[in-house]
Design a protein around this motif. Sequence first.
Motif, mmCIF file in Angstrom:
data_model
loop_
_atom_site.group_PDB
_atom_site.id
_atom_site.type_symbol
_atom_site.label_atom_id
_atom_site.label_comp_id
_atom_site.label_asym_id
_atom_site.label_seq_id
_atom_site.Cartn_x
_atom_site.Cartn_y
_atom_site.Cartn_z
ATOM 1 N N SER A 26 6.651 -8.491 -1.322
ATOM 2 C CA SER A 26 7.726 -7.591 -1.742
ATOM 3 C C SER A 26 7.298 -6.131 -1.608
ATOM 4 O O SER A 26 8.042 -5.232 -2.002
ATOM 5 N N GLY A 27 6.099 -5.893 -1.073
ATOM 6 C CA GLY A 27 5.669 -4.517 -0.826
ATOM 7 C C GLY A 27 5.438 -3.712 -2.096
ATOM 8 O O GLY A 27 5.722 -2.520 -2.143
ATOM 9 N N ILE A 28 4.945 -4.385 -3.117
ATOM 10 C CA ILE A 28 4.750 -3.733 -4.411
ATOM 11 C C ILE A 28 3.260 -3.550 -4.689
ATOM 12 O O ILE A 28 2.454 -4.408 -4.383
ATOM 13 N N GLY A 29 2.932 -2.429 -5.322
ATOM 14 C CA GLY A 29 1.591 -2.226 -5.866
ATOM 15 C C GLY A 29 0.560 -1.844 -4.821
ATOM 16 O O GLY A 29 0.871 -1.636 -3.644
ATOM 17 N N GLY A 30 -0.697 -1.755 -5.265
ATOM 18 C CA GLY A 30 -1.807 -1.430 -4.388
ATOM 19 C C GLY A 30 -1.556 -0.145 -3.625
ATOM 20 O O GLY A 30 -1.000 0.812 -4.156
ATOM 21 N N LEU A 31 -1.962 -0.154 -2.376
ATOM 22 C CA LEU A 31 -1.752 0.988 -1.502
ATOM 23 C C LEU A 31 -0.501 0.695 -0.677
ATOM 24 O O LEU A 31 -0.525 -0.145 0.224
ATOM 25 N N GLU A 32 0.606 1.337 -1.023
ATOM 26 C CA GLU A 32 1.889 1.166 -0.312
ATOM 27 C C GLU A 32 2.299 -0.305 -0.228
ATOM 28 O O GLU A 32 2.950 -0.728 0.729
ATOM 29 N N GLY A 33 1.883 -1.096 -1.195
ATOM 30 C CA GLY A 33 2.316 -2.492 -1.243
ATOM 31 C C GLY A 33 1.728 -3.374 -0.147
ATOM 32 O O GLY A 33 2.275 -4.424 0.157
ATOM 33 N N ARG A 34 0.596 -2.950 0.415
ATOM 34 C CA ARG A 34 0.069 -3.690 1.575
ATOM 35 C C ARG A 34 -1.441 -3.869 1.446
ATOM 36 O O ARG A 34 -2.093 -3.296 0.566
ATOM 37 N N ALA A 35 -1.984 -4.658 2.399
ATOM 38 C CA ALA A 35 -3.437 -4.826 2.501
ATOM 39 C C ALA A 35 -4.048 -3.539 3.043
ATOM 40 O O ALA A 35 -3.366 -2.730 3.693
ATOM 41 N N LEU A 36 -5.340 -3.365 2.786
ATOM 42 C CA LEU A 36 -6.032 -2.149 3.240
ATOM 43 C C LEU A 36 -6.142 -2.125 4.766
ATOM 44 O O LEU A 36 -6.205 -3.174 5.409
ATOM 45 N N ARG A 37 -6.158 -0.903 5.312
ATOM 46 C CA ARG A 37 -6.298 -0.696 6.757
ATOM 47 C C ARG A 37 -7.461 0.252 7.006
ATOM 48 O O ARG A 37 -7.839 1.034 6.131
ATOM 49 N N ALA A 38 -7.946 0.207 8.236
ATOM 50 C CA ALA A 38 -8.975 1.168 8.637
ATOM 51 C C ALA A 38 -8.424 2.574 8.442
ATOM 52 O O ALA A 38 -7.277 2.848 8.797
ATOM 53 N N GLY A 39 -9.225 3.434 7.866
ATOM 54 C CA GLY A 39 -8.805 4.823 7.664
ATOM 55 C C GLY A 39 -8.235 5.094 6.283
ATOM 56 O O GLY A 39 -8.066 6.253 5.899
ATOM 57 N N ASP A 40 -7.913 4.038 5.520
ATOM 58 C CA ASP A 40 -7.399 4.255 4.161
ATOM 59 C C ASP A 40 -8.459 4.977 3.335
ATOM 60 O O ASP A 40 -9.648 4.656 3.399
ATOM 61 N N ARG A 41 -7.998 5.947 2.555
ATOM 62 C CA ARG A 41 -8.891 6.653 1.638
ATOM 63 C C ARG A 41 -8.498 6.272 0.221
ATOM 64 O O ARG A 41 -7.422 6.619 -0.233
ATOM 65 N N LEU A 42 -9.363 5.544 -0.453
ATOM 66 C CA LEU A 42 -9.073 5.114 -1.817
ATOM 67 C C LEU A 42 -9.677 6.118 -2.795
ATOM 68 O O LEU A 42 -10.901 6.240 -2.903
ATOM 69 N N ALA A 43 -8.791 6.831 -3.491
ATOM 70 C CA ALA A 43 -9.261 7.811 -4.473
ATOM 71 C C ALA A 43 -9.786 7.082 -5.705
ATOM 72 O O ALA A 43 -9.267 6.036 -6.093
ATOM 73 N N LEU A 44 -10.830 7.643 -6.296
ATOM 74 C CA LEU A 44 -11.459 6.999 -7.450
ATOM 75 C C LEU A 44 -11.296 7.866 -8.688
ATOM 76 O O LEU A 44 -11.252 9.095 -8.598
ATOM 77 N N ASN A 45 -11.210 7.210 -9.826
ATOM 78 C CA ASN A 45 -11.094 7.954 -11.083
ATOM 79 C C ASN A 45 -12.414 8.605 -11.461
ATOM 80 O O ASN A 45 -12.441 9.596 -12.166
ATOM 81 N N GLY A 46 -13.517 8.002 -11.015
ATOM 82 C CA GLY A 46 -14.831 8.506 -11.425
ATOM 83 C C GLY A 46 -15.177 7.999 -12.816
ATOM 84 O O GLY A 46 -14.294 7.595 -13.589
ATOM 85 N N ALA A 47 -16.458 7.979 -13.107
ATOM 86 C CA ALA A 47 -16.911 7.489 -14.409
ATOM 87 C C ALA A 47 -18.225 8.159 -14.729
ATOM 88 O O ALA A 47 -18.974 8.538 -13.825
ATOM 89 N N PRO A 48 -18.509 8.358 -16.015
ATOM 90 C CA PRO A 48 -19.804 8.919 -16.378
ATOM 91 C C PRO A 48 -20.922 7.973 -15.951
ATOM 92 O O PRO A 48 -20.689 6.780 -15.751
ATOM 93 N N ALA A 49 -22.142 8.526 -15.802
ATOM 94 C CA ALA A 49 -23.276 7.690 -15.421
ATOM 95 C C ALA A 49 -23.412 6.541 -16.414
ATOM 96 O O ALA A 49 -23.142 6.696 -17.606
ATOM 97 N N GLY A 50 -23.804 5.394 -15.925
ATOM 98 C CA GLY A 50 -23.954 4.230 -16.806
ATOM 99 C C GLY A 50 -25.060 3.345 -16.310
ATOM 100 O O GLY A 50 -25.638 3.593 -15.241
ATOM 101 N N PRO A 51 -25.392 2.314 -17.068
ATOM 102 C CA PRO A 51 -26.477 1.424 -16.664
ATOM 103 C C PRO A 51 -26.104 0.626 -15.415
ATOM 104 O O PRO A 51 -24.931 0.378 -15.159
ATOM 105 N N LEU A 52 -27.120 0.252 -14.643
ATOM 106 C CA LEU A 52 -26.896 -0.606 -13.471
ATOM 107 C C LEU A 52 -27.192 -2.042 -13.907
ATOM 108 O O LEU A 52 -28.340 -2.456 -13.992
ATOM 109 N N LEU A 53 -26.135 -2.767 -14.208
ATOM 110 C CA LEU A 53 -26.282 -4.112 -14.759
ATOM 111 C C LEU A 53 -26.361 -5.152 -13.648
ATOM 112 O O LEU A 53 -25.849 -4.952 -12.555
ATOM 113 N N ALA A 54 -27.006 -6.256 -13.978
ATOM 114 C CA ALA A 54 -27.057 -7.390 -13.052
ATOM 115 C C ALA A 54 -26.858 -8.672 -13.844
ATOM 116 O O ALA A 54 -27.233 -8.760 -15.019
ATOM 117 N N LEU A 55 -26.235 -9.642 -13.212
ATOM 118 C CA LEU A 55 -26.070 -10.957 -13.828
ATOM 119 C C LEU A 55 -27.137 -11.876 -13.222
ATOM 120 O O LEU A 55 -27.124 -12.116 -12.010
#
Lengths: 251, 343
Positions: free
Chosen positions: B138-167
Amino acid sequence: MPDAADAPAAPRLLDAGEAGLVVEFGDAIDEALNRRVIALADALEARALEGVRELVPTYRSLLVMFDPLVLAKARLREEIAALWATGEDRAGEDAPRGVWHVPVLYGGVHGVDLDAVARLHGLTTDEVIALHAGATYRVYMIGFAPGFAYLGGLPEAIHTSRRSDPRLKTPPRSISIGGRQAAVAPPLEIPSGWHLLGQTPVRSYDPARTARPFLFTAGDALRFVPVSPAEYEALCRAVEAGEAVAERKEA
Amino acid sequence: MGAHLVIERPGLFSTLQDAGRFGYQRFGISASGAMDPFALALANALVGNPRGMAAVELTMLGLSATVEGGPLRLALAGADMALTIDGRPAEGWRAYALQPGARIEIGPARAGMRAYLAIAGGFAVPPTLGSLSTHSRSGIGGLEGRALRAGDRLALNGAPAGPLLALPPSHRPAARGPFRVLLGPQDDHFTPEGVATFLSSDYRVSDKADRMGAQLDGPQIAHRDGFNIVSDGIVNGAIQVPGHGRPVVLLADRQTTGGYPKIATVIGPDLWRLGQARPGDVLRLSAVTAEEAEAASRAHEAELAALIAAMVEEAGPAGLSSERLLSHNLVGGVCSALDTDHA
C-alpha cells in the motif's frame, strides 16, 4: 435471522491465537448481525480495558486483539459476557450517525462496467445509476485494503455476480458492485473482481489528511450522488487543495 | 547536518520495520512490522534502543552502506550474515562504533532469512500512522513506502555515546521443535481427519513465502463444508486453508480481513521463527491449549529479558580479540545463530 428486539443468541467466543479472540454473532452478511458487532465494538471501546490493542469489526464478528501479558483471555471472556448479560453490547445499535454523501461520476472511463451491468439486467445505464444512487447503504466493514469500504444495501435489481476474471489493477477511488454488495475503493490501484460503475473524487483514505486519514467507519450510512464531468473535475481539484468533499448530513 | 547512512547496494528487499502499525487494522491497514520481532528487539537492545524501534530488515541478502556526517553505533542481529566494517571482519549480535567515512558490507544469509540492522537513536524518518514500518503493497511507511534503493540517504536521530554491548554466542536465540499453534477460530470448518492431517504431517515452506504469508506444501487438509466463509479479521500467524487444501500462514503484511477458514494460529512466541524460515524448510505444527499458549507468551517475554540482561560490554582490544575467537567458532558452524530446526 436474529432480531435485535428479541433476546438474540449469545455470540460464540473463538480463539485467534493467544492474543486474539473472535466474538462471532453469526456466519451471514446480515444487517442485524453487523449492528450487534459494531455495538459490541463501541461498548468494549467505552470500557477501555487495559491490554486491549485493537478491535476489528467485520460483517458478522468482532476480532479483539490484546496483550496476553496484560489482559488474561479468561478475564476478557468474562468482560464480554458481562456486556452481553447487561445488554450494553446492544445499547448503541440504533444511535444515529448521519449519512455520508459521496459524489460519483458514472460510466465511461470512470466506470467501465456500467454498460455491461445495464445490459446484463436489461436496464438502461440511467436506470442502473438511479438504482445505485437511490439507495442508502450501510458500511459493514473496512478491510482488504486501506479504507476499502464494504457496503450493504445494494438494490436487488442490480445484484451482479463477480467477474470471472478479476482485474489485477483497478482505477483509484473506484465505485463498484460485487454480488449483493457495493464498495468505495481507496485512492490506490487495487486488484478487484467487482464491476466498476464509476469513480469518486473522495479519498476514503489519505495518510496526508492527518486529522482524519480514514473517512468512513463500520456502521456509517452512505449515499451516492451523481455528478457531471465538470463537477467531478472541480471536486478533484478541491480534494487536491485539501478540502473535504464528502459531506455527512443528518439522516 | 547529522549522521546519515548512505545506501550503496540495497540488498534484495531491505525495508524499515519497527514493532508494527497498530490500531488501524479496522480501517484496512495491515500491521506490518518486523517479521522477526525477537531479533529486532535484541538488535535494538545491543545499541541501547527501545526494543520496538525501527531498524532495517534485510531479506536473504545484506546491503552495503557508508556513514556520513557523524559517528554512529550499530548492531546486526537475526539471520547469520557476514558483516565487514572497512573491509575487516566483524560479526552479528554485538554493537560497533563507526566514524564518518566508515563503510559496512553485509553478505547473504548463511542461516535464517532476515537480519536487523539497528542504529543507536534510530532513523530520523517521519512516522506514518504512528509507525515507521514499511508496507510496500500500500506504499505506506519507511522511505516513501518502499524498499531501500542504491543512493538512499537514511537520516539518523543520533544518540549519546553508550556501551558497546554483545550477546554471548551461548545466548543467541535458537529454534527447536514444532511450531506451536492454537486451533481456531474456524477449526470446525475442517473434518476431524483434516485437523489430524494438519497436526501430524511434515509441511515444507514453499516458494510462495514473503512478508504477507507463507504457503506450506504438504498433505491437503479436507474442509468439512466448502472453503468460503464470510470475511472476518485476521491476526498475525493465522493459518488459512483455501480451496487447494494447503495451509497458508498469514504474517506481518497480511490483508486485514479474509474469506477463507482459518484452522489455527501460530502462537506469538513462535512467530519469529517463521520470519527466519526459508523456502524448503520442513516444519511440523503442534497444538497447545489456550493456557499453554499464555504460559509460552510469558516464558518468551522472560527469555527476551534474560537475553538482554546477558548482554556484556565489550571493552577495548582485549574484548575484541576474544570476540574474534568466538566468531571463528561461528564460522565453523559450532553454533548457528538461527538454526531453524523445525523437526
